[in-house]
Design an enzyme around this catalytic site. Structure first.
Site, PDB file in Angstrom:
ATOM      1  N   ASP A 176       0.984  -1.228  -0.045  1.00  0.00           N
ATOM      2  CA  ASP A 176      -0.125  -0.247  -0.177  1.00  0.00           C
ATOM      3  C   ASP A 176       0.898   1.261   0.031  1.00  0.00           C
ATOM      4  OD1 ASP A 176       0.959  -0.159   2.516  1.00  0.00           O
ATOM      5  OD2 ASP A 176      -1.170  -0.090   3.486  1.00  0.00           O
ATOM      6  N   SER A 177       2.343   0.951  -0.032  1.00  0.00           N
ATOM      7  CA  SER A 177       3.132   2.207  -0.252  1.00  0.00           C
ATOM      8  C   SER A 177       2.816   2.695  -1.553  1.00  0.00           C
ATOM      9  CB  SER A 177       4.567   1.577  -0.254  1.00  0.00           C
ATOM     10  OG  SER A 177       4.791   0.513  -1.004  1.00  0.00           O
ATOM     11  N   GLU A 182      -1.005  -5.469   9.011  1.00  0.00           N
ATOM     12  CA  GLU A 182      -0.212  -4.831  10.271  1.00  0.00           C
ATOM     13  C   GLU A 182      -0.619  -4.720  11.427  1.00  0.00           C
ATOM     14  OE1 GLU A 182       1.129  -0.857   7.075  1.00  0.00           O
ATOM     15  OE2 GLU A 182       0.235  -0.416   9.051  1.00  0.00           O
ATOM     16  N   ASP A 219      -1.148  -6.144   0.295  1.00  0.00           N
ATOM     17  CA  ASP A 219      -1.349  -5.626   1.498  1.00  0.00           C
ATOM     18  C   ASP A 219      -2.697  -5.323   1.637  1.00  0.00           C
ATOM     19  OD1 ASP A 219       1.085  -5.071   2.912  1.00  0.00           O
ATOM     20  OD2 ASP A 219       1.354  -3.146   1.804  1.00  0.00           O
ATOM     21  N   GLU A 227       9.996  -3.880  10.439  1.00  0.00           N
ATOM     22  CA  GLU A 227      10.192  -2.749   9.866  1.00  0.00           C
ATOM     23  C   GLU A 227      10.822  -1.640  10.924  1.00  0.00           C
ATOM     24  OE1 GLU A 227       8.777   1.208   6.800  1.00  0.00           O
ATOM     25  OE2 GLU A 227       7.472  -0.886   7.342  1.00  0.00           O
ATOM     26  N   LYS A 277      -0.884  -9.583   3.702  1.00  0.00           N
ATOM     27  CA  LYS A 277      -0.042  -8.733   4.694  1.00  0.00           C
ATOM     28  C   LYS A 277      -0.983  -7.908   5.365  1.00  0.00           C
ATOM     29  CE  LYS A 277       3.152  -5.823   3.846  1.00  0.00           C
ATOM     30  NZ  LYS A 277       2.875  -4.405   4.821  1.00  0.00           N
TER      31      LYS A 277
END
Length: 276
Positions: free
Chosen positions: A55-56, A125, A94, A192, A123
Site C-alpha cells: 500500500d506504499s 499490520e 497488503d 520494519e 499482509k
C-alpha cells in the site's frame, strides 16, 4: 562479481513450502515492492523470490503523504496488474487501512478480493488485537504475513516515521506481539524500522517464521526494499536502511539483480551502514 540467477525458463514457481525450505537451510529470502505488470515481470526474470504489492503505492504512485488513503479496490487493481506480469515469484498483497479493522469477517472478505486478483499471501499490520484475525484467516487457508515495528497505516498514532522498540518496554512488546502472531499462524513477518538486536531476538523467538527485515538489521530471514528507494527514484535523501543499487550498475535490471545477489550473499544490509 554477481552470482548468476536462474533464467525464467529454469525457475519453478515459488511456493510457501519452498520458501520455508529456503528458510530452514539458511538461504536469505528476497522481496521487492511492485505496483504494475512490467516491473513485476522484470523482478521475476531477475530472480526475486517474493513480490509485495504494497500500500506504499499510495505515496509512490498516487502522491499521498501516507498509505492511509489507499482503498481495497485500488489494491485489488494493482494486485491484478502485478499478477499478470509475474510468473514465478511468490505474490504478497497488503490489506489497506480500513479493510480489516472492523473484524474477522471483513478481513476475510478483503482477503478473498485480493486473492481472486492474484495474491498468494496477505499482509496485515499490527499486533495486540490482530492475532485473532490471523488465526481466523489461516484456519480458512489464507497464508498471512504479519507486519510489526513501524506500521505505516498507524504512523499518526506512532508519532511519525520513528524507530520502534528502542527501550526495553517497547522491545518486550514487539517480541510478545511477534510470538502471539506466530502462534496464531502467521508464516511470514515484516519487521520494519527497529533495532537490529530486537529483530534478531524476534527471529530467534520464532524460528519457524520467516522474518523479512526493512531497517531491522541482518539477522532476519530475508530483506525487503521499496523499489523506488533501491533504484533511488524517490526524491530526497534515502532512508538509512536503503541502498541505491542503481548507482552501482548501468540499468534497472542490473540494480535488481545486484539486490538479489547482495541479499543472498549476506552483504546487504551492512549493520554499520544500514542498521540501528
Amino acid at each position: 562479481m554477481t552470482t548468476p540467477t536462474a533464467t525464467p525458463a529454469e525457475r519453478r514457481p515459488m511456493t510457501l513450502h519452498r520458501l520455508r525450505e529456503m528458510h530452514a537451510k539458511g538461504e536469505k529470502i528476497t522481496m521487492l515492492t511492485a505496483y504494475d505488470a512490467m516491473f513485476a515481470r522484470l523482478m521475476d526474470e531477475c530472480g526475486v523470490d517474493t513480490i509485495l504489492v504494497g500500500d506504499s503505492l499510495g505515496m509512490l504512485v498516487q502522491g499521498h503523504t501516507s498509505t492511509v488513503p489507499v482503498s481495497l479496490d485500488e489494491m485489488v487493481y494493482h494486485t491484478r496488474c502485478v499478477a499478470r506480469g509475474n510468473r514465478h515469484a511468490w505474490l504478497v498483497s497488503d490489506l489497506p487501512f480500513g479493510s480489516y479493522q472492523e473484524g474477522k469477517e471483513q478481513a476475510l472478505r478483503s482477503c478473498v478480493a485480493l486473492m481472486q486478483a492474484g495474491a498468494q499471501m496477505i499482509k496485515l499490520e499490527g499486533g495486540g488485537w490482530t492475532p485473532e484475525t490471523v488465526h481466523f484467516l489461516t484456519e480458512r487457508g489464507i497464508p498471512v504475513c504479519a507486519h510489526l515495528g513501524l506500521t505505516p497505516q498507524t504512523v499518526h498514532a506512532l508519532g511519525g516515521f520513528r524507530i520502534q522498540g528502542r527501550d526495553q518496554a517497547g522491545a518486550d512488546t514487539l517480541r510478545r506481539h511477534a510470538s502471539e502472531l506466530a502462534q496464531a499462524g502467521a508464516a511470514m513477518m515484516v519487521l520494519e524500522l527497529m533495532p537490529s538486536a530486537v529483530a534478531s531476538q524476534v527471529q530467534a523467538d520464532n524460528p519457524g517464521v520467516m522474518t523479512i527485515g526493512i531497517g531491522a538489521g541482518a539477522g532476519t530471514a530475508g530483506q525487503v526494499l521499496v523499489l523506488h528507494d533501491m533504484l533511488h527514484v524517490t526524491r530526497g535523501k534515502l532512508p538509512r536502511f536503503a541502498r541505491n543499487f542503481m548507482a552501482e550498475g548501468g540499468s534497472i535490471e542490473d540494480g535488481i539483480r545486484r539486490f538479489v545477489t547482495e541479499v543472498k550473499g549476506g552483504r546487504f544490509p551492512d549493520e554499520a551502514l544500514h542498521g540501528y
